[in-house]
Design a protein around this motif. Structure first.
Motif, short mmCIF file in Angstrom:
data_model
loop_
_atom_site.label_atom_id
_atom_site.label_comp_id
_atom_site.label_asym_id
_atom_site.label_seq_id
_atom_site.Cartn_x
_atom_site.Cartn_y
_atom_site.Cartn_z
N ALA A 129 -0.95 -8.73 -12.41
CA ALA A 129 0.22 -8.30 -13.18
C ALA A 129 1.17 -7.47 -12.32
O ALA A 129 2.40 -7.63 -12.39
N VAL A 130 0.61 -6.62 -11.48
CA VAL A 130 1.44 -5.86 -10.53
C VAL A 130 2.15 -6.82 -9.58
O VAL A 130 3.35 -6.66 -9.28
N ARG A 135 7.03 -9.85 -7.90
CA ARG A 135 7.70 -11.14 -7.74
C ARG A 135 9.01 -11.18 -8.51
O ARG A 135 10.00 -11.73 -8.04
N ARG A 136 9.02 -10.57 -9.70
CA ARG A 136 10.22 -10.53 -10.53
C ARG A 136 11.26 -9.53 -10.02
O ARG A 136 12.36 -9.47 -10.56
N ASP A 137 10.86 -8.72 -9.04
CA ASP A 137 11.72 -7.62 -8.59
C ASP A 137 12.07 -6.74 -9.78
O ASP A 137 13.22 -6.33 -9.97
N SER A 138 11.06 -6.46 -10.58
CA SER A 138 11.24 -5.77 -11.85
C SER A 138 11.39 -4.26 -11.66
O SER A 138 10.79 -3.66 -10.76
N GLY A 150 -18.73 1.70 -7.88
CA GLY A 150 -19.71 0.79 -8.48
C GLY A 150 -19.13 -0.58 -8.69
O GLY A 150 -17.92 -0.78 -8.81
N GLY A 151 -20.01 -1.55 -8.72
CA GLY A 151 -19.58 -2.94 -8.89
C GLY A 151 -19.66 -3.69 -7.58
O GLY A 151 -19.85 -3.11 -6.51
N ARG A 152 -19.51 -4.99 -7.67
CA ARG A 152 -19.69 -5.83 -6.49
C ARG A 152 -18.46 -6.69 -6.21
O ARG A 152 -18.57 -7.71 -5.55
N LYS A 153 -17.32 -6.32 -6.74
CA LYS A 153 -16.15 -7.19 -6.66
C LYS A 153 -15.06 -6.66 -5.74
O LYS A 153 -13.96 -7.19 -5.74
N ARG A 154 -15.34 -5.63 -4.96
CA ARG A 154 -14.29 -5.06 -4.11
C ARG A 154 -13.79 -6.09 -3.11
O ARG A 154 -12.58 -6.19 -2.87
N ASP A 155 -14.69 -6.86 -2.50
CA ASP A 155 -14.26 -7.85 -1.50
C ASP A 155 -13.32 -8.88 -2.13
O ASP A 155 -12.31 -9.25 -1.53
N GLU A 156 -13.66 -9.33 -3.33
CA GLU A 156 -12.82 -10.31 -4.03
C GLU A 156 -11.46 -9.70 -4.35
O GLU A 156 -10.42 -10.35 -4.18
N LEU A 157 -11.46 -8.46 -4.80
CA LEU A 157 -10.20 -7.79 -5.13
C LEU A 157 -9.35 -7.58 -3.87
O LEU A 157 -8.13 -7.77 -3.90
N ASP A 158 -10.00 -7.19 -2.78
CA ASP A 158 -9.27 -7.01 -1.53
C ASP A 158 -8.62 -8.31 -1.07
O ASP A 158 -7.50 -8.31 -0.54
N GLN A 159 -9.31 -9.42 -1.28
CA GLN A 159 -8.75 -10.72 -0.90
C GLN A 159 -7.51 -11.04 -1.72
O GLN A 159 -6.49 -11.51 -1.19
N ILE A 160 -7.58 -10.78 -3.03
CA ILE A 160 -6.42 -11.01 -3.90
C ILE A 160 -5.25 -10.13 -3.47
O ILE A 160 -4.09 -10.57 -3.42
N ILE A 161 -5.56 -8.89 -3.15
CA ILE A 161 -4.52 -7.95 -2.71
C ILE A 161 -3.84 -8.46 -1.44
O ILE A 161 -2.61 -8.43 -1.32
N SER A 165 0.09 -9.75 -0.85
CA SER A 165 0.79 -8.72 -0.06
C SER A 165 0.96 -7.41 -0.83
O SER A 165 2.05 -6.83 -0.90
N LEU A 166 -0.15 -6.96 -1.39
CA LEU A 166 -0.13 -5.74 -2.20
C LEU A 166 -0.88 -4.60 -1.53
O LEU A 166 -1.26 -3.63 -2.20
#
Length: 281
Positions: A129-130, A135-138, A150-161, A165-166
């Motif tokens: 969403a960010v 993208r919209r230059d909002s 906690g959690g095991r999804k940091r690598d996946e989130l880092d890839q999306i980021i 280009s976030l």
């Protein structure tokens, strides 16, 4: 020694013992540690021979967790006693606003969330969403600050980021002190909580105490526990809807209504309910 059946009350951590019906919620169970899953299921199995009650730390008789247990495990409705989680937050305890600099943000110029990195917390959607706002230059495009471990999804989130280009727009604080968290609550443009499954859900309540707009989902217990006082998305998996909501005018929580709601979760009230329950067993 007290009779085993007479002294037994099974305490289920909010939501962990209930059956998850949606595909997303089932994924939540798969992501939890096996011992925790075993404990939750074992607790339900044992409950079938308990004379007294199962204690569910969630909301009242309309409780999502209670309904789920009744429907899924065919346990008598009157065998389940529902008591809220206690929510204690000191709204007068917060770090100086100057500490915002440590996180690279300015007052009212960032979104905030407190969350572990498990799949059901749905951080992927709010990150997208960010990206959509960027993208919209909002005018609503702001960095997102994420506190939690906690959690095991940091690598996946880092890839999306990286893919979107976030790198400079998503800020992970890792563990922070309560005073720092409270400072981030009170200074954010809006608090976002995209979770898909909660047995209770404290962070939106905490954020409302600091009188900032809260945007969350209607999933599982969240609408119930927040008393309908937040802003809500209809489709929690749609980044565009989150972006649309953030571009719109989010309502501020009504202070009187929030105070009335938080009284239900005061430590003293919750403790009295536990004492009364133990007396009845």
């Amino acid at each position: 020694m007290m009779d085993k059946k007479r002294c037994t009350a099974i305490v289920l951590a909010a939501g962990r013992g209930s059956r998850m019906e949606s595909d997303v919620a089932k994924q939540y169970m798969l992501l939890r540690d096996r011992p925790l899953i075993w404990y939750a299921l074992h607790a339900i199995e044992v409950s079938s021979v308990i004379d007294d009650c199962i204690l569910v730390t969630s909301a009242e008789d309309i409780s999502y967790v209670k309904k789920d247990i009744v429907n899924s495990y065919k346990i008598a409705n009157d065998k389940i006693q529902v008591i809220y989680d206690a929510v204690a937050i000191d709204e007068n305890s917060y770090s100086p606003d100057s500490e915002l600099e440590k996180f690279g943000v300015k007052k009212s110029e960032y979104y905030y969330t407190v969350s572990s990195l498990f799949l059901h917390k749905n951080l992927k959607t709010i990150i997208l969403a960010v990206s959509e706002l960027k993208r919209r230059d909002s005018h609503a495009f702001k960095p997102l600050v994420v506190s939690g471990i906690g959690g095991r999804k940091r690598d996946e989130l880092d890839q999306i980021i990286r893919e979107h280009s976030l790198e400079k727009d998503i800020i992970f604080t890792s563990f922070i002190e309560d005073s720092e968290r409270n400072m981030l609550y009170r200074n954010c443009k809006a608090y976002v909580f995209p979770s898909l499954f909660e047995g209770f859900g404290m962070p939106p309540l905490e954020a409302m105490v600091f009188e900032v707009p809260v945007l969350t989902t209607k999933c599982s217990s969240l609408l119930e526990v927040t008393g309908g006082l937040c802003n809500y998305v209809d489709n929690p998996l749609d980044p565009a809807e989150w972006a649309d909501k953030l571009e719109g005018e989010l309502k501020l929580p009504d202070r009187e209504e929030v105070c009335a709601l938080m009284k239900k979760y005061q430590n003293k009230n919750i403790a009295e309910q536990y004492i009364e329950l133990f007396r009845e067993l």
